[in-house]
Design a protein around this motif. Structure first.
Motif, PDB file in Angstrom:
ATOM      1  N   CYS A   1     -38.863  66.640 -61.692  1.00 47.59           N
ATOM      2  CA  CYS A   1     -37.833  67.578 -62.163  1.00 47.59           C
ATOM      3  C   CYS A   1     -36.789  67.832 -61.080  1.00 47.59           C
ATOM      4  N   ILE A   2     -37.245  68.002 -59.831  1.00 44.12           N
ATOM      5  CA  ILE A   2     -36.317  68.284 -58.733  1.00 44.12           C
ATOM      6  C   ILE A   2     -35.393  67.095 -58.478  1.00 44.12           C
ATOM      7  N   HIS A   3     -35.986  65.916 -58.288  1.00 46.00           N
ATOM      8  CA  HIS A   3     -35.218  64.767 -57.802  1.00 46.00           C
ATOM      9  C   HIS A   3     -34.556  63.945 -58.908  1.00 46.00           C
TER      10      HIS A   3
ATOM     11  N   ALA B   1     -25.071  52.353 -56.620  1.00 42.22           N
ATOM     12  CA  ALA B   1     -25.759  52.552 -57.887  1.00 42.22           C
ATOM     13  C   ALA B   1     -24.900  53.350 -58.862  1.00 42.22           C
ATOM     14  N   PRO B   2     -24.837  52.923 -60.140  1.00 46.57           N
ATOM     15  CA  PRO B   2     -24.138  53.732 -61.150  1.00 46.57           C
ATOM     16  C   PRO B   2     -24.920  55.008 -61.431  1.00 46.57           C
ATOM     17  N   ARG B   3     -24.263  55.962 -62.029  1.00 48.74           N
ATOM     18  CA  ARG B   3     -24.870  57.283 -62.211  1.00 48.74           C
ATOM     19  C   ARG B   3     -26.117  57.244 -63.077  1.00 48.74           C
ATOM     20  N   TRP B   4     -26.211  56.285 -64.020  1.00 48.19           N
ATOM     21  CA  TRP B   4     -27.397  56.258 -64.872  1.00 48.19           C
ATOM     22  C   TRP B   4     -28.656  55.881 -64.093  1.00 48.19           C
ATOM     23  N   VAL B   5     -28.488  55.297 -62.916  1.00 46.78           N
ATOM     24  CA  VAL B   5     -29.640  54.946 -62.090  1.00 46.78           C
ATOM     25  C   VAL B   5     -30.172  56.155 -61.318  1.00 46.78           C
TER      26      VAL B   5
ATOM     27  N   LEU C   1     -33.576  57.650 -62.343  1.00 48.61           N
ATOM     28  CA  LEU C   1     -34.660  56.706 -62.072  1.00 48.61           C
ATOM     29  C   LEU C   1     -34.962  56.638 -60.576  1.00 48.61           C
ATOM     30  N   TYR C   2     -33.911  56.624 -59.786  1.00 50.97           N
ATOM     31  CA  TYR C   2     -34.066  56.606 -58.329  1.00 50.97           C
ATOM     32  C   TYR C   2     -34.770  57.884 -57.864  1.00 50.97           C
ATOM     33  N   GLY C   3     -34.360  59.019 -58.435  1.00 53.77           N
ATOM     34  CA  GLY C   3     -34.993  60.280 -58.070  1.00 53.77           C
ATOM     35  C   GLY C   3     -36.450  60.327 -58.467  1.00 53.77           C
ATOM     36  N   ALA C   4     -36.784  59.791 -59.650  1.00 57.17           N
ATOM     37  CA  ALA C   4     -38.181  59.757 -60.076  1.00 57.17           C
ATOM     38  C   ALA C   4     -39.012  58.880 -59.147  1.00 57.17           C
ATOM     39  N   ALA C   5     -38.448  57.734 -58.728  1.00 54.87           N
ATOM     40  CA  ALA C   5     -39.156  56.867 -57.785  1.00 54.87           C
ATOM     41  C   ALA C   5     -39.367  57.578 -56.450  1.00 54.87           C
ATOM     42  N   HIS C   6     -38.362  58.338 -56.026  1.00 56.82           N
ATOM     43  CA  HIS C   6     -38.484  59.149 -54.809  1.00 56.82           C
ATOM     44  C   HIS C   6     -39.661  60.108 -54.931  1.00 56.82           C
ATOM     45  N   ALA C   7     -39.781  60.776 -56.082  1.00 59.19           N
ATOM     46  CA  ALA C   7     -40.870  61.732 -56.304  1.00 59.19           C
ATOM     47  C   ALA C   7     -42.227  61.035 -56.308  1.00 59.19           C
ATOM     48  N   VAL C   8     -42.310  59.872 -56.962  1.00 63.05           N
ATOM     49  CA  VAL C   8     -43.560  59.113 -57.003  1.00 63.05           C
ATOM     50  C   VAL C   8     -43.976  58.708 -55.590  1.00 63.05           C
ATOM     51  N   GLN C   9     -43.029  58.200 -54.820  1.00 62.10           N
ATOM     52  CA  GLN C   9     -43.323  57.817 -53.436  1.00 62.10           C
ATOM     53  C   GLN C   9     -43.745  59.034 -52.618  1.00 62.10           C
ATOM     54  N   GLN C  10     -43.051  60.147 -52.805  1.00 63.90           N
ATOM     55  CA  GLN C  10     -43.287  61.357 -52.025  1.00 63.90           C
ATOM     56  C   GLN C  10     -44.707  61.873 -52.234  1.00 63.90           C
TER      57      GLN C  10
END
Length: 384
Positions: free
Chosen positions: A195-197, A269-273, A276-285
């Motif tokens: 939700c945050i990222h 990266a275009p805005r639609w990414v 997805l990038y933020g979700a990957a950040h959260a998963v990695q975190q």
């Protein structure tokens, strides 16, 4: 809240030492990446961002989790919550004030000289310009810089003390144990971080201004409180052990997606990414944090002669390391060293400078509180 002392967890001590060691290398890396920093090398390269992103998502959250764990141990040994808060205030705010007044100024001076055309010498800057409580060349002075972490840690400690007074901790601890001893250990924190990222702050940045840093507070305060509750929870520590390999796989997968985006889209990266990038950040975190806690509990929870010195040295190292990096990078700018040699010199000089700062400071009684060390015991108490 129960005052049963929390036993020392050597695994998390090692994890704390390792996290701060990574932080030193990370801040050396900041000299070479295109992100903003107080000193920039002529050997900077865009590709240097890629290894930085391997730790960027989780390094600070892990430190807040470990700090929360340590706070529980300290509170369990205090006679009352007020005494705990006074002790933590002295151990955090005194070094913070010393750091802002004495340690940080060379960083601001180097940044102004190399990036904003400031012509004055350091002593003139420190005496006449640094304590202006206003902006100079777009830099607000005096500056917190890397010491924002210490300020946030004190603020979260204040929140913690208020919660300890207001909440029935035995009941809250039981709820925590039951909730996070199962799959919710992965699911709930991950959902919050997504939700945050990915939703609220996609591709957002921390400001390190406590009054205007909602994204950081929403991530780091829960991490700190999680670490506090974890210190009293054998079931959740056991769950971290069970989920450690799944967490490691999450961390690798999240970083793999981020790496692919950076390589394929070359930072454009275009805005639609962004979500997805933020979700990957959260998963990695969160995956990496669970994995590291699990490995620390399962494999690293043992003492060694050097551990006590390293755990004591961590705070003085943190206090001074970035200033050493910035000043040495400034001195190296005219040298024309190759990038690899410059990186190696910076790492070696930073470790050596931090060790010297710690070894000198720990021997001088009046300096110890200024660099975050406990006062030397009174001779009469030591003799008894």
């Amino acid at each position: 809240m129960s005052r049963v002392p929390i036993s020392r967890h050597y695994g998390l001590d090692w994890l704390r030492v390792a996290a701060f060691a990574i932080l030193i290398v990370y801040h050396v890396g900041m000299v070479f990446v295109p992100w903003g920093f107080h000193a920039k090398s002529p050997n900077g390269a865009d590709w240097a961002v890629l290894p930085m992103l391997a730790v960027n998502a989780w390094r600070l959250s892990l430190l807040f989790v470990v700090s929360g764990y340590a706070s529980r141990a300290l509170l369990s040994r205090a006679s009352h919550t007020g005494g705990f808060l006074r002790q933590r205030t002295a151990r955090l705010l005194v070094p913070l004030a010393f750091g802002v007044a004495v340690v940080v100024p060379p960083q601001s001076w180097v940044e102004l000289v190399t990036q904003h055309g400031y012509a004055g010498g350091f002593l003139s800057f420190w005496v006449h310009d640094y304590f202006r409580f206003g902006a100079l060349g777009g830099i607000v002075l005096p500056a917190l810089n890397h010491l924002w972490f210490v300020l946030y840690l004190w603020l979260y400690t204040l929140v913690l003390a208020l919660l300890v007074i207001a909440v029935r901790w035995r009941g809250a601890q039981r709820v925590f144990d039951r909730l996070f001893a199962g799959p919710a250990l992965i699911v709930l924190p991950l959902a919050w971080l997504v939700c945050i990222h990915a939703w609220w702050f996609p591709m957002g940045y921390e400001t390190h201004d406590p009054a205007h840093d909602a994204m950081a507070h929403m991530s780091y305060l829960p991490a700190f409180l999680f670490g506090f509750a974890l210190a009293g929870s054998a079931p959740v520590l056991a769950a971290c052990v069970r989920w450690r390999w799944a967490g490691a796989a999450m961390g690798i997968a999240g970083y793999g997606f981020i790496l692919a985006v950076e390589l394929v889209l070359d930072g454009g990266a275009p805005r639609w990414v962004y979500p997805l990038y933020g979700a990957a950040h959260a998963v990695q975190q969160w995956g990496t944090i669970v994995a590291l806690i699990g490995f620390a509990e399962r494999h690293w929870n043992r003492d060694a002669p050097v551990r006590q010195m390293l755990t004591e040295a961590v705070f003085p190292f943190y206090l001074v390391h970035q200033t050493i990096i910035v000043v040495v990078a400034y001195w190296l700018m005219p040298a024309g060293l190759p990038g690899g040699a410059e990186f190696a010199v910076l790492v070696a000089a930073t470790v050596a400078g931090c060790l010297l700062f710690y070894q000198l400071g720990r021997r001088i009684a009046w300096l110890r509180p200024l660099i975050g060390l406990r006062p030397l015991p009174h001779p009469h108490k030591a003799a008894s």
